[in-house]
Every structure is written in structure tokens, then in C-alpha cells.
Write a protein that holds these residues in place. Structure first.
Motif, PDB file in Angstrom:
ATOM      1  N   ASP A 157       0.860  -1.175   0.000  1.00 45.32           N
ATOM      2  CA  ASP A 157       0.000   0.000   0.000  1.00 45.32           C
ATOM      3  C   ASP A 157       0.902   1.233   0.000  1.00 45.32           C
ATOM      4  O   ASP A 157       1.545   1.527   1.003  1.00 45.32           O
ATOM      5  N   PHE A 158       0.965   1.943  -1.153  1.00 40.18           N
ATOM      6  CA  PHE A 158       1.804   3.148  -1.190  1.00 40.18           C
ATOM      7  C   PHE A 158       0.992   4.444  -1.195  1.00 40.18           C
ATOM      8  O   PHE A 158       1.512   5.519  -1.505  1.00 40.18           O
ATOM      9  N   ASP A 159      -0.285   4.361  -0.838  1.00 38.88           N
ATOM     10  CA  ASP A 159      -1.084   5.557  -0.590  1.00 38.88           C
ATOM     11  C   ASP A 159      -0.396   6.395   0.488  1.00 38.88           C
ATOM     12  O   ASP A 159       0.279   5.862   1.372  1.00 38.88           O
ATOM     13  N   VAL A 160      -0.590   7.708   0.441  1.00 34.81           N
ATOM     14  CA  VAL A 160       0.081   8.578   1.422  1.00 34.81           C
ATOM     15  C   VAL A 160      -0.453   8.372   2.835  1.00 34.81           C
ATOM     16  O   VAL A 160       0.218   8.677   3.816  1.00 34.81           O
ATOM     17  N   HIS A 161      -1.668   7.831   2.947  1.00 37.43           N
ATOM     18  CA  HIS A 161      -2.267   7.563   4.256  1.00 37.43           C
ATOM     19  C   HIS A 161      -2.100   6.083   4.612  1.00 37.43           C
ATOM     20  O   HIS A 161      -2.172   5.219   3.741  1.00 37.43           O
ATOM     21  N   HIS A 162      -1.909   5.821   5.883  1.00 40.17           N
ATOM     22  CA  HIS A 162      -1.755   4.440   6.319  1.00 40.17           C
ATOM     23  C   HIS A 162      -3.005   3.620   5.996  1.00 40.17           C
ATOM     24  O   HIS A 162      -4.135   4.074   6.205  1.00 40.17           O
ATOM     25  N   GLY A 163      -2.792   2.398   5.524  1.00 36.94           N
ATOM     26  CA  GLY A 163      -3.904   1.507   5.212  1.00 36.94           C
ATOM     27  C   GLY A 163      -4.412   0.799   6.458  1.00 36.94           C
ATOM     28  O   GLY A 163      -4.301  -0.427   6.581  1.00 36.94           O
ATOM     29  N   ASN A 164      -4.987   1.568   7.355  1.00 35.44           N
ATOM     30  CA  ASN A 164      -5.428   1.014   8.646  1.00 35.44           C
ATOM     31  C   ASN A 164      -6.491  -0.063   8.474  1.00 35.44           C
ATOM     32  O   ASN A 164      -6.526  -1.040   9.229  1.00 35.44           O
ATOM     33  N   GLY A 165      -7.368   0.113   7.467  1.00 34.01           N
ATOM     34  CA  GLY A 165      -8.410  -0.888   7.256  1.00 34.01           C
ATOM     35  C   GLY A 165      -7.834  -2.215   6.791  1.00 34.01           C
ATOM     36  O   GLY A 165      -8.177  -3.277   7.317  1.00 34.01           O
ATOM     37  N   THR A 166      -6.942  -2.158   5.818  1.00 38.61           N
ATOM     38  CA  THR A 166      -6.308  -3.385   5.341  1.00 38.61           C
ATOM     39  C   THR A 166      -5.527  -4.049   6.463  1.00 38.61           C
ATOM     40  O   THR A 166      -5.555  -5.275   6.616  1.00 38.61           O
ATOM     41  N   GLN A 167      -4.832  -3.247   7.255  1.00 40.58           N
ATOM     42  CA  GLN A 167      -4.095  -3.810   8.382  1.00 40.58           C
ATOM     43  C   GLN A 167      -5.034  -4.509   9.356  1.00 40.58           C
ATOM     44  O   GLN A 167      -4.744  -5.626   9.824  1.00 40.58           O
ATOM     45  N   ASP A 168      -6.175  -3.890   9.646  1.00 43.83           N
ATOM     46  CA  ASP A 168      -7.149  -4.494  10.554  1.00 43.83           C
ATOM     47  C   ASP A 168      -7.677  -5.814   9.988  1.00 43.83           C
ATOM     48  O   ASP A 168      -7.758  -6.830  10.704  1.00 43.83           O
ATOM     49  N   LEU A 169      -7.994  -5.815   8.702  1.00 42.91           N
ATOM     50  CA  LEU A 169      -8.579  -7.007   8.078  1.00 42.91           C
ATOM     51  C   LEU A 169      -7.566  -8.132   7.905  1.00 42.91           C
ATOM     52  O   LEU A 169      -7.933  -9.308   7.897  1.00 42.91           O
ATOM     53  N   MET A 170      -6.288  -7.792   7.768  1.00 43.23           N
ATOM     54  CA  MET A 170      -5.238  -8.785   7.543  1.00 43.23           C
ATOM     55  C   MET A 170      -4.419  -9.081   8.804  1.00 43.23           C
ATOM     56  O   MET A 170      -3.466  -9.870   8.738  1.00 43.23           O
ATOM     57  N   TRP A 171      -4.761  -8.485   9.931  1.00 43.83           N
ATOM     58  CA  TRP A 171      -3.955  -8.584  11.147  1.00 43.83           C
ATOM     59  C   TRP A 171      -3.683 -10.043  11.553  1.00 43.83           C
ATOM     60  O   TRP A 171      -2.580 -10.393  11.966  1.00 43.83           O
ATOM     61  N   ASP A 172      -4.702 -10.893  11.444  1.00 40.50           N
ATOM     62  CA  ASP A 172      -4.578 -12.287  11.872  1.00 40.50           C
ATOM     63  C   ASP A 172      -4.310 -13.248  10.712  1.00 40.50           C
ATOM     64  O   ASP A 172      -4.277 -14.461  10.927  1.00 40.50           O
ATOM     65  N   GLU A 173      -4.107 -12.720   9.505  1.00 39.83           N
ATOM     66  CA  GLU A 173      -3.960 -13.564   8.322  1.00 39.83           C
ATOM     67  C   GLU A 173      -2.477 -13.877   8.090  1.00 39.83           C
ATOM     68  O   GLU A 173      -1.729 -13.092   7.501  1.00 39.83           O
ATOM     69  N   GLY A 174      -2.063 -15.042   8.541  1.00 34.64           N
ATOM     70  CA  GLY A 174      -0.665 -15.427   8.464  1.00 34.64           C
ATOM     71  C   GLY A 174      -0.172 -15.753   7.076  1.00 34.64           C
ATOM     72  O   GLY A 174       1.040 -15.942   6.874  1.00 34.64           O
ATOM     73  N   ARG A 175      -1.081 -15.815   6.095  1.00 32.64           N
ATOM     74  CA  ARG A 175      -0.671 -16.123   4.724  1.00 32.64           C
ATOM     75  C   ARG A 175      -0.443 -14.870   3.882  1.00 32.64           C
ATOM     76  O   ARG A 175      -0.110 -14.961   2.703  1.00 32.64           O
TER      77      ARG A 175
END
Length: 304
Positions: A157-175
């Protein structure tokens, strides 16, 4: 093989209030950027609710759907609005990312770009925010993993703003490796280096305002590319926000279109060149057109 570009007229139905930066006119700027690049165009199909449910609970999906107004706007948070056509647009964005993932995994193309809106990377599991309704790129990653059976994917994610939503959704996704470079401090206030994910698979790369393209290149060479090389993803998804451009009104990283060209080329060195990119931010129309042109031209070159 040509780069695939997924879009749809329904994205024009997501109308925001006057003065809102995430506006319909962005689509014309994207089209200006695509002009002259040989691409294969495909329509974004309607997204299936089952795809949304890979990342968001059914109660949240129902709440967003029920909030769509018959006319005017419904406001979900301080800067996130729904118009009568917004739900279809968001679902077409989901359908577009899933179709792009399907096509690239099937070998129909090596690269794809989803020119959709609203964006998605701020949408958390049960929270619409930052112009975003559903975590589009996260949903695409989950489709690659769960539907196609890939074992390792990556999101950059190279958007200027942190991808907090993607981080939240992928936080537990070990793959899934999730990497976000972003200006800090800046909205939404997340994205510290210490935020590492449940499996240590989150890499946050905060950058200082005004740091420019040199800092971008140094940070990616030092932190991001080694992480991708170690991860060895089978597919790379990109949250392509172009609001780090020097002319963008919402931030100040001072990137140029050439920086996006360089970064896209380097990202295509991973995952065997299988890259699916999806539009996020970018709010100065001329800068957006120039940045999309640089980004998609490289996807076209590397996808041949």
C-alpha cells in the motif's frame, strides 16, 4: 499479454457532496492517464456478498446496505458518504478486484489495474471511514488465498495515508504480508513500526512530510523489497494511492510521477510479475492523471 484494466460506469454513481476530494471527476483523470496505453478493458462485474463476508461481518454489510439513501447523501463518518449509487459502486469495486485476481491467477494476464471507487484501504472490519466502505484489496487477497488456494500473497500500500483498514482485516492472516508506506504523522494516526500483525507479517514504513522520492527509494530498498524477497509471494496486490504526489492537496510527501514509475517497476520484480493493482487515493486531478499514466505504463510493459 496486455495489462487488464477493470472499470465500470457505476463508479460515476458514487456521488459525494460538493467540495469533497473523492469526487466523480477523478475517473476522468484516470481515463486521461490511461489514454494511449494499450490495455485490455473489462467491466467490473457485480461483487458477490460472499466476497465481502471474507473480510467484513454480515451485520456490517447489512448496515451499509440499509444506510444507502434514496436521494441526497447519508453520512457514515466525518468524511465518508453514501449516495443512491454508492453501494453498487462499492460492490463493483469488489467484483473488479476479484475478477482481476481470477484473471491473473488463471494466467490470462500478468498484470491488472482496477480503476474503481470508492477506495477501500481505510475500511476496517466493522467501520466505514476515510472515504472507504469495504476493504477492496483485502477482499482480493482473501479470494486469492481461500478461493484459489494460494499459500502466500502480499499487499503493498503506497497511498500517502496508512492503510489502517487493510491492516485491521489482515492482522490475523498469516498467509498475507501487508506493507504500508505512508506519511506520518497524518490521518488516520495508525501505522507505527511497532504494529507488526499477529504473525509479524505487517511492515509499516512511516515517512516524514517533505521527504520526497529519495526517502521513498531508500525506505523501499532497505525495508520493503527485502521483506518481499523473503516472503516470496505468489501474487502481489497493490493499493495504488497517488496522493503522495507533490501536487496533492491532502498531504506532503512530495513524490513525482517518475517515483511511481520506478516503484511500480520494482514491485513487478516480485511474485513472478503477477501484480493486481487497485486505485485508492489521489486528489489533484492533473497529478492523478500523470501518476496513473506512469503506473499503468509500467504494468503494461511488464505484462507483455
Amino acid at each position: 499479454m496486455q495489462v487488464l484494466v477493470f472499470t465500470h460506469e457505476a463508479f460515476r454513481g458514487h456521488v459525494t457532496p460538493p467540495g469533497h476530494p473523492e469526487r466523480v471527476e477523478r475517473l476522468a483523470a484516470v481515463e486521461q492517464g490511461l489514454a494511449g496505453i494499450p490495455v485490455e478493458r473489462r467491466e467490473c462485474p457485480p461483487g458477490e456478498e460472499a466476497e465481502v463476508l471474507r473480510c467484513h461481518p454480515s451485520g456490517y454489510l447489512a448496515r451499509v446496505k440499509a444506510s444507502v439513501p434514496r436521494e441526497g447523501w447519508a453520512q457514515l463518518d466525518g468524511d465518508t458518504y453514501l449516495a443512491p449509487g454508492s453501494f453498487e459502486a462499492a460492490m463493483r469495486a469488489v467484483g473488479g478486484i476479484c475478477a482481476a485476481v481470477d484473471a491473473v491467477v488463471a494466467g490470462e494476464a500478468k498484470t491488472a489495474f482496477v480503476a474503481g471507487r470508492p477506495p477501500g484501504h481505510h475500511a476496517e472490519r466493522e467501520t466505514a471511514m476515510g472515504f472507504c466502505l469495504f476493504g477492496t484489496v483485502a477482499i482480493g487477497a482473501k479470494r486469492a488465498l481461500d478461493h484459489h488456494g494460494l499459500g502466500r500473497v502480499a499487499i503493498v500500500d503506497f497511498d500517502v495515508h496508512h492503510g489502517n483498514g487493510t491492516q485491521d482485516l489482515m492482522w490475523d492472516e498469516g498467509r498475507c504480508l501487508f506493507v504500508s508506506s505512508h506519511q506520518m504523522p497524518l490521518y488516520p494516526g495508525t501505522g507505527r513500526v511497532e504494529e507488526r500483525g499477529a504473525h509479524g507479517q505487517v511492515v509499516n514504513v512511516p515517512l516524514r512530510s517533505g521527504s520526497g522520492g529519495r526517502a521513498l527509494r531508500e525506505a523501499y530498498e532497505r525495508l520493503v523489497f527485502p521483506a518481499l524477497a523473503e516472503w516470496k509471494p505468489e501474487l502481489l496486490l497493490v493499493s495504488a494511492g497517488f496522493d503522495a504526489h507533490a501536487d496533492d492537496p491532502l498531504a506532503g510527501l512530495e513524490w513525482q510521477a517518475e517515483d511511481y514509475r520506478w516503484l511500480t517497476g520494482r514491485l513487478c520484480d516480485f511474485a513472478g510479475g503477477r501484480v493486481v493493482s487497485s486505485l485508492e487515493g489521489g486528489y489533484d486531478l492533473e497529478a492523478l492523471a500523470a501518476s496513473v499514466a506512469a503506473h499503468v505504463a509500467v504494468l503494461e510493459e511488464r505484462g507483455r
